[in-house]
Design a protein around this motif. Structure first.
Motif, PDB file in Angstrom:
ATOM      1  N   PHE A   6     -71.347  -4.060-115.176  1.00  0.00           N
ATOM      2  CA  PHE A   6     -72.460  -3.227-115.645  1.00  0.00           C
ATOM      3  C   PHE A   6     -73.110  -3.843-116.887  1.00  0.00           C
ATOM      4  N   VAL A   7     -72.262  -4.311-117.813  1.00  0.00           N
ATOM      5  CA  VAL A   7     -72.770  -4.913-119.059  1.00  0.00           C
ATOM      6  C   VAL A   7     -73.614  -6.148-118.744  1.00  0.00           C
ATOM      7  N   THR A   8     -73.097  -7.004-117.844  1.00  0.00           N
ATOM      8  CA  THR A   8     -73.817  -8.222-117.450  1.00  0.00           C
ATOM      9  C   THR A   8     -75.179  -7.879-116.873  1.00  0.00           C
ATOM     10  N   SER A   9     -75.197  -6.908-115.990  1.00  0.00           N
ATOM     11  CA  SER A   9     -76.446  -6.495-115.360  1.00  0.00           C
ATOM     12  C   SER A   9     -77.435  -5.976-116.407  1.00  0.00           C
ATOM     13  N   LEU A  10     -76.926  -5.209-117.374  1.00  0.00           N
ATOM     14  CA  LEU A  10     -77.791  -4.609-118.392  1.00  0.00           C
ATOM     15  C   LEU A  10     -78.451  -5.680-119.257  1.00  0.00           C
ATOM     16  N   TYR A  11     -77.651  -6.615-119.817  1.00  0.00           N
ATOM     17  CA  TYR A  11     -78.298  -7.600-120.706  1.00  0.00           C
ATOM     18  C   TYR A  11     -79.134  -8.610-119.936  1.00  0.00           C
ATOM     19  N   SER A  12     -78.734  -8.916-118.691  1.00  0.00           N
ATOM     20  CA  SER A  12     -79.499  -9.894-117.907  1.00  0.00           C
ATOM     21  C   SER A  12     -80.878  -9.346-117.556  1.00  0.00           C
ATOM     22  N   PHE A  13     -80.908  -8.098-117.077  1.00  0.00           N
ATOM     23  CA  PHE A  13     -82.204  -7.527-116.701  1.00  0.00           C
ATOM     24  C   PHE A  13     -83.031  -7.141-117.927  1.00  0.00           C
ATOM     25  N   ARG A  14     -82.357  -6.871-119.043  1.00  0.00           N
ATOM     26  CA  ARG A  14     -83.112  -6.627-120.282  1.00  0.00           C
ATOM     27  C   ARG A  14     -83.948  -7.857-120.629  1.00  0.00           C
ATOM     28  N   VAL A  15     -83.320  -9.016-120.607  1.00  0.00           N
ATOM     29  CA  VAL A  15     -84.057 -10.253-120.890  1.00  0.00           C
ATOM     30  C   VAL A  15     -85.150 -10.469-119.847  1.00  0.00           C
ATOM     31  N   TYR A  16     -84.784 -10.299-118.579  1.00  0.00           N
ATOM     32  CA  TYR A  16     -85.746 -10.561-117.504  1.00  0.00           C
ATOM     33  C   TYR A  16     -86.988  -9.683-117.635  1.00  0.00           C
ATOM     34  N   PHE A  17     -86.783  -8.361-117.851  1.00  0.00           N
ATOM     35  CA  PHE A  17     -87.930  -7.449-117.953  1.00  0.00           C
ATOM     36  C   PHE A  17     -88.740  -7.701-119.225  1.00  0.00           C
ATOM     37  N   LEU A  18     -88.059  -7.941-120.345  1.00  0.00           N
ATOM     38  CA  LEU A  18     -88.792  -8.158-121.599  1.00  0.00           C
ATOM     39  C   LEU A  18     -89.612  -9.442-121.573  1.00  0.00           C
ATOM     40  N   VAL A  19     -89.114 -10.457-120.874  1.00  0.00           N
ATOM     41  CA  VAL A  19     -89.802 -11.758-120.873  1.00  0.00           C
ATOM     42  C   VAL A  19     -90.911 -11.810-119.820  1.00  0.00           C
ATOM     43  N   PHE A  20     -90.620 -11.344-118.614  1.00  0.00           N
ATOM     44  CA  PHE A  20     -91.544 -11.595-117.502  1.00  0.00           C
ATOM     45  C   PHE A  20     -92.393 -10.395-117.089  1.00  0.00           C
ATOM     46  N   HIS A  21     -92.043  -9.204-117.543  1.00  0.00           N
ATOM     47  CA  HIS A  21     -92.783  -8.019-117.117  1.00  0.00           C
ATOM     48  C   HIS A  21     -93.284  -7.250-118.331  1.00  0.00           C
ATOM     49  N   GLY A  22     -93.982  -6.139-118.075  1.00  0.00           N
ATOM     50  CA  GLY A  22     -94.444  -5.299-119.176  1.00  0.00           C
ATOM     51  C   GLY A  22     -95.672  -5.880-119.847  1.00  0.00           C
ATOM     52  N   LYS A  23     -96.042  -5.285-120.972  1.00  0.00           N
ATOM     53  CA  LYS A  23     -97.275  -5.734-121.622  1.00  0.00           C
ATOM     54  C   LYS A  23     -97.039  -7.018-122.410  1.00  0.00           C
ATOM     55  N   GLU A  24     -98.082  -7.813-122.546  1.00  0.00           N
ATOM     56  CA  GLU A  24     -97.982  -9.088-123.259  1.00  0.00           C
ATOM     57  C   GLU A  24     -97.911  -8.820-124.757  1.00  0.00           C
ATOM     58  N   ARG A  25     -96.846  -9.331-125.374  1.00  0.00           N
ATOM     59  CA  ARG A  25     -96.669  -9.067-126.807  1.00  0.00           C
ATOM     60  C   ARG A  25     -96.844 -10.323-127.638  1.00  0.00           C
ATOM     61  N   PHE A  26     -97.396 -11.388-127.037  1.00  0.00           N
ATOM     62  CA  PHE A  26     -97.518 -12.627-127.810  1.00  0.00           C
ATOM     63  C   PHE A  26     -98.925 -12.750-128.373  1.00  0.00           C
ATOM     64  N   ASP A  27     -99.024 -13.620-129.371  1.00  0.00           N
ATOM     65  CA  ASP A  27    -100.289 -13.823-130.081  1.00  0.00           C
ATOM     66  C   ASP A  27    -101.042 -14.951-129.384  1.00  0.00           C
TER      67      ASP A  27
END
Length: 681
Positions: free
Chosen positions: A437-458
């Protein structure tokens, strides 16, 4: 036709030749007749030769040809021969293929990643030397050569972690890695020394032949089993090299090295050396339940608790580093459960998908203009499609999605822990289960924050966010510019020399598990190499429940680990894409727990404030009292002062007046007469 020792020598020495040529003639050491292009061509050619040779050797071994012979006698001390030799069997042949193939991908990737770095040729020399060291370690047939490879790998990793030696953080990290590994290596030397002292030989086969005799002996002056002490000492070596609790603290800091190194050191090679070594010494470990219990408990602690640290990291490489620590814990659990073949199987699958994740992270860092903070990313999927799909495949393999390579190895580790017959096995079972469960949580956290959601870069082109310790000459990962030479700007897909290794690593990350699980675990691939006693039933029980890779994959949908993977992914999706306020709320309500995790369980604090400071105080005390006080003060300066004092006193007796000397002679004669008169005859 079986392959000859000459081929084995070629496999080991080709990367060494590349390293020597690039190192001496490409870095200015003996001039620069070899340029940047020449350096990467020579080193890649060397590793390519090793890779092709390793594949040929593996095919040869599968046809039943093994080899155990001496190539060169290095020294003869009395009757003891110190030799350089090769042991080519299924275990070493498989390790050779994994090491050389991942190393080849890293070499190719480096052309793109280090393109603007002034240390380009030096870097290629180092990674080729690293490959040579690792090959010497896995191909050795005796403990001297094993130790040579072991130390050489440690030395080159020190050079690589501190590659950007102008950065204080890199120098601190490589010194930390070096010192912690010395602690482990001290145990390793003791283990080798004990075995040599009682077996009288350094050769694996000869030591293993005496295993039963050694099992009946105890350490002099104690009732401890000799083999238990030797195996625990050997495993302490593995704890340093394979970053097990509490000797794990060097590995996350080693992210200070360039990203290709993260992939090379932390995926396929250095950190798995300890796992390989324990599997190689399985005939000895099997005879000591106490040692196996020690191994399984240490592995279980790492698998769960070091994985939890990955959940709060914001540097993309550090998350993957904590993931490596956790997966090494899984491999160690398999070793402790006597499922050595499962540990080696997970080592192999992990090598491919973890190298893929590290190189994918590096590709993201290039696309983000060398910013590593995942809080400054988001929505990269449309800008970096190849990196996105390969990173997703690596993530799915890591979390253990059915039919992906990591699923077959990880699932078997959990089952082996459940079936193991040593103390601590039930703790290991629940640790590895929650770890899913822990592995799945941190792995998908990185995946969603990096590749999905709104663009947070300058995208304005005016710099970008950085981690706390990155304000220096090299932006975060070494060179603060992209292909077009400007800061900030829109993310872009990496050049083909970066994406090609990603694609080539993604293929085995998906399929290799299903292809080799049957022969490797249940087809007798490791027969005669790995020894398991009947009282350790884990592999036997796994074999009875095995009905092929398809049935195993389909059955997974009804098992607890699969739903833990789904739960981790869903929670990560909800917390980081749908309702980002949840993590902040959890962080504020569990501030004590967060502080504990943020300080990495205070292991670094203990190392720096108690152990290092204690050593400094002890050293200062020994210097002040021992060196300056006793040695300099009493022995050296004290003897000089005594001589001076005697000289000063005797100076007054030498006045130069005759009547003084006559008076002294009369006094002396009187004293002698008195002496002889008073003493009874």
């Amino acid at each position: 036709m079986s392959s000859s020792p000459n081929l084995y020598l070629l496999i080991a020495l080709a990367p060494l030749v590349g390293a020597i040529l690039a190192g001496l003639f490409g870095t200015g050491f003996l001039g620069r007749p070899i340029g940047r292009r020449g350096s990467h061509i020579i080193t890649i050619l060397g590793v390519l030769i090793s890779t092709v040779g390793s594949v040929i050797v593996l095919g040869d071994v599968l046809n039943g040809h093994t080899y155990d012979g001496t190539v060169y006698t290095w020294s003869l001390i009395g009757q003891t021969r110190l030799e350089i030799g090769f042991l080519i069997d299924p275990l070493s042949a498989m390790m050779m293929v994994v090491v050389t193939s991942v190393s080849l991908m890293v070499h190719i990737y480096t052309i793109g990643y280090m393109a603007d770095d002034p240390g380009y040729q030096r870097f290629f020399a180092y990674i080729s030397l690293f490959t040579f060291s690792m090959l010497m370690l896995v191909m050795s047939n005796n403990m001297v050569q094993l130790f040579f490879g072991w130390e050489a790998v440690g030395l080159v990793s020190y050079l690589l972690i501190g590659f950007w030696y102008t950065r204080p953080t890199a120098i601190f990290a490589n010194m930390k890695a070096f010192l912690i590994n010395r602690v482990g290596d001290f145990g390793f030397v003791l283990g080798i020394g004990l075995l040599f002292a009682y077996a009288g030989t350094m050769h694996y086969a000869d030591v293993f032949a005496q295993a039963d005799k050694l099992a009946g002996q105890t350490l002099p002056g104690t009732d401890w089993m000799l083999l238990t002490v030797a195996c625990v000492c050997l495993f302490i070596g593995a704890m340093g090299k394979s970053a097990q609790v509490p000797l794990h603290a060097w590995l996350p800091d080693s992210m200070e090295g360039p990203t290709p190194i993260s992939a090379l050191i932390h995926a396929a090679t250095m950190v798995t050396a300890g796992i390989f070594m324990v599997a190689r010494f399985s005939p000895l470990f099997e005879l000591s339940d106490a040692a196996l219990s020690f191994v399984i408990v240490i592995g279980a602690i790492g698998a769960l608790f070091l994985g939890i640290l990955g959940i709060i990291q914001n540097d993309i490489k550090r998350v993957v580093a904590y993931s490596t620590l956790s997966q090494l814990g899984y491999m160690t659990v398999a070793l402790g459960a006597s499922a050595y073949s499962v540990a080696i199987f997970h080592l192999m699958t992990h090598a491919f998908f973890k190298a893929l994740l590290f190189l994918g992270a590096g590709s993201v860092i290039i696309g983000m203009h060398h910013d590593q903070d995942i809080r400054n990313m988001g929505g990269l999927r449309k800008y970096m499609p190849i990196t996105w799909i390969t990173f997703l495949l690596g993530t799915l393999a890591l979390v253990g999605t059915p039919f992906f390579s990591g699923f077959y190895s990880k699932e078997h580790i959990i089952e082996a822990a459940g079936a193991a017959n040593v103390w601590g096995a039930s703790f290991a079972y629940y640790s590895t289960l929650i770890g899913v469960f822990v592995t799945s949580l941190y792995s998908f956290r990185v995946y969603f924050l990096v590749f999905h959601g709104k663009e947070r870069f300058d995208t304005s082109g005016h710099g970008h966010g950085h981690d706390d310790h990155a304000h220096d000459d090299h932006a975060h990962d070494g060179h603060s510019h992209d292909d077009h030479g400007h800061h900030g700007g829109t993310p872009h897909e990496s050049p083909w020399v970066v994406t090609l290794p990603l694609v080539l690593l993604a293929i085995p990350s998906v399929v290799i598990g299903a292809l080799v699980v049957d022969p490797m675990l249940f087809g007798g691939f490791f027969d005669g190499v790995i020894k398991v006693l009947p009282q350790h039933p884990a592999m036997h029980e796994l074999g009875e429940e095995w009905h092929g890779w398809v049935a195993f994959g389909l059955h997974a949908f009804q098992t607890v680990p699969f739903w833990l993977v789904v739960a981790g992914a869903v929670i990560a999706w909800y917390c980081y894409l749908i309702n980002p306020k949840v993590p902040a709320a959890i962080k504020s309500s569990l501030s004590g727990v967060y502080k504990l995790l943020d300080n990495k369980y205070y292991v670094d604090w203990v190392n720096e404030q108690i152990i290092a400071r204690g050593a400094r105080c002890l050293g200062h005390g020994l210097w002040q009292r021992g060196d300056r006080g006793l040695i300099d003060g009493v022995l050296v300066n004290g003897s000089a002062r005594v001589v001076g004092w005697v000289a000063a006193a005797s100076r007054h007796l030498q006045s130069g007046y005759i009547y003084h000397y006559a008076f002294a002679m009369i006094i002396g004669i009187m004293a002698l007469i008195t002496f002889f008169v008073l003493i009874p005859q």
